[in-house]
Design a protein around this motif. Structure first.
Motif, PDB file in Angstrom:
ATOM      1  N   THR A  13       0.843  -1.196   0.000  1.00 14.23           N
ATOM      2  CA  THR A  13       0.000   0.000   0.000  1.00 14.23           C
ATOM      3  C   THR A  13       0.877   1.244   0.000  1.00 14.23           C
ATOM      4  O   THR A  13       1.834   1.343   0.772  1.00 14.23           O
ATOM      5  CB  THR A  13      -0.916   0.010   1.226  1.00 14.23           C
ATOM      6  N   GLY A  14       0.519   2.175  -0.875  1.00 11.80           N
ATOM      7  CA  GLY A  14       1.287   3.401  -1.009  1.00 11.80           C
ATOM      8  C   GLY A  14       2.385   3.336  -2.043  1.00 11.80           C
ATOM      9  O   GLY A  14       2.992   4.367  -2.367  1.00 11.80           O
ATOM     10  N   GLY A  15       2.640   2.172  -2.560  1.00 17.10           N
ATOM     11  CA  GLY A  15       3.692   1.997  -3.550  1.00 17.10           C
ATOM     12  C   GLY A  15       3.251   2.400  -4.947  1.00 17.10           C
ATOM     13  O   GLY A  15       2.133   2.885  -5.158  1.00 17.10           O
ATOM     14  N   SER A  16       4.163   2.182  -5.892  1.00 18.31           N
ATOM     15  CA  SER A  16       3.919   2.585  -7.282  1.00 18.31           C
ATOM     16  C   SER A  16       4.253   1.453  -8.242  1.00 18.31           C
ATOM     17  O   SER A  16       5.118   0.616  -7.958  1.00 18.31           O
ATOM     18  CB  SER A  16       4.786   3.798  -7.647  1.00 18.31           C
ATOM     19  N   ARG A  66      -3.957   9.971  -8.690  1.00 13.26           N
ATOM     20  CA  ARG A  66      -3.000   8.918  -8.354  1.00 13.26           C
ATOM     21  C   ARG A  66      -2.418   8.248  -9.601  1.00 13.26           C
ATOM     22  O   ARG A  66      -1.258   7.850  -9.605  1.00 13.26           O
ATOM     23  CB  ARG A  66      -3.673   7.855  -7.486  1.00 13.26           C
ATOM     24  N   ASN A  83       0.456   5.539  -8.772  1.00 15.09           N
ATOM     25  CA  ASN A  83       1.071   5.918  -7.500  1.00 15.09           C
ATOM     26  C   ASN A  83       0.057   5.787  -6.376  1.00 15.09           C
ATOM     27  O   ASN A  83      -1.148   5.692  -6.610  1.00 15.09           O
ATOM     28  CB  ASN A  83       1.578   7.360  -7.582  1.00 15.09           C
ATOM     29  N   SER A  84       0.568   5.812  -5.160  1.00 15.65           N
ATOM     30  CA  SER A  84      -0.289   5.742  -3.967  1.00 15.65           C
ATOM     31  C   SER A  84      -1.280   4.598  -4.077  1.00 15.65           C
ATOM     32  O   SER A  84      -2.491   4.770  -3.825  1.00 15.65           O
ATOM     33  CB  SER A  84      -1.028   7.075  -3.771  1.00 15.65           C
ATOM     34  N   LEU A  85      -0.786   3.441  -4.431  1.00 14.33           N
ATOM     35  CA  LEU A  85      -1.659   2.297  -4.662  1.00 14.33           C
ATOM     36  C   LEU A  85      -2.342   1.841  -3.380  1.00 14.33           C
ATOM     37  O   LEU A  85      -1.778   1.936  -2.280  1.00 14.33           O
ATOM     38  CB  LEU A  85      -0.867   1.155  -5.285  1.00 14.33           C
ATOM     39  N   LYS A  86      -3.561   1.363  -3.558  1.00 12.92           N
ATOM     40  CA  LYS A  86      -4.389   0.909  -2.450  1.00 12.92           C
ATOM     41  C   LYS A  86      -4.778  -0.553  -2.684  1.00 12.92           C
ATOM     42  O   LYS A  86      -4.803  -1.008  -3.834  1.00 12.92           O
ATOM     43  CB  LYS A  86      -5.656   1.754  -2.374  1.00 12.92           C
ATOM     44  N   ASP A  89      -7.050  -1.389  -5.480  1.00 10.63           N
ATOM     45  CA  ASP A  89      -6.550  -1.331  -6.864  1.00 10.63           C
ATOM     46  C   ASP A  89      -6.138  -2.716  -7.371  1.00 10.63           C
ATOM     47  O   ASP A  89      -5.808  -2.869  -8.553  1.00 10.63           O
ATOM     48  CB  ASP A  89      -5.343  -0.398  -6.965  1.00 10.63           C
ATOM     49  N   SER A 126      -1.892  -4.961   1.939  1.00 11.90           N
ATOM     50  CA  SER A 126      -2.165  -3.979   3.003  1.00 11.90           C
ATOM     51  C   SER A 126      -1.148  -4.079   4.124  1.00 11.90           C
ATOM     52  O   SER A 126      -0.336  -4.970   4.171  1.00 11.90           O
ATOM     53  CB  SER A 126      -3.574  -4.203   3.551  1.00 11.90           C
TER      54      SER A 126
END
Length: 126
Positions: A13-16, A66, A83-86, A89, A126
């Motif tokens: 989470t938060g990665g790209s 994002r 970006n800012s992957l959740k 996604d 997560s």
């Protein structure tokens, strides 16, 4: 006509991640190239599209700010910078091309697309 999607993988989470769609057998000039995604048990969803004749872009609301779609540095390539992957996604991402005219309101409608790539899996932990 072939589309080859690549760049998927496992990220926190938060990665790209940066997805690429390589088109062969035709030129992507004067086409619309879109990314769709499908999560398990869910319908295919339009994520983003670029219309190459005027560089117009469209994003689904959940990825605005994002994700960025663009023509890649390599010829006949379209990229999706994520970006800012959740975790939400997480899905198989497909690229698709429409070789006929497409209006802005239809850019994320899967019925408007003629050819599809094989998909690349994006998993966000997560």
């Amino acid at each position: 006509v072939q589309l080859q999607a690549s760049g998927g993988g496992l990220v926190q989470t938060g990665g790209s991640l940066r997805l690429s769609c390589l088109a062969s057998g035709f030129s992507i000039g004067y086409t619309a190239i879109a990314w769709f995604r499908q999560a398990p048990g869910k319908e295919r969803e339009g994520v983003s599209c670029i219309r190459t004749r005027d560089s117009s872009t469209k994003y689904t609301d959940s990825v605005k700010g994002r994700f960025t779609i663009s023509r890649g540095n390599a010829k006949n390539t379209v990229c999706l910078q994520m970006n800012s992957l959740k975790p939400e996604d997480t899905a198989v991402y497909f690229c698709a091309v429409s070789r006929s005219g497409i209006i802005t309101s239809s850019m994320l409608n899967p019925n408007m697309y003629d050819y599809w790539g094989q998909g690349t899996l994006v998993t966000v932990s997560s």
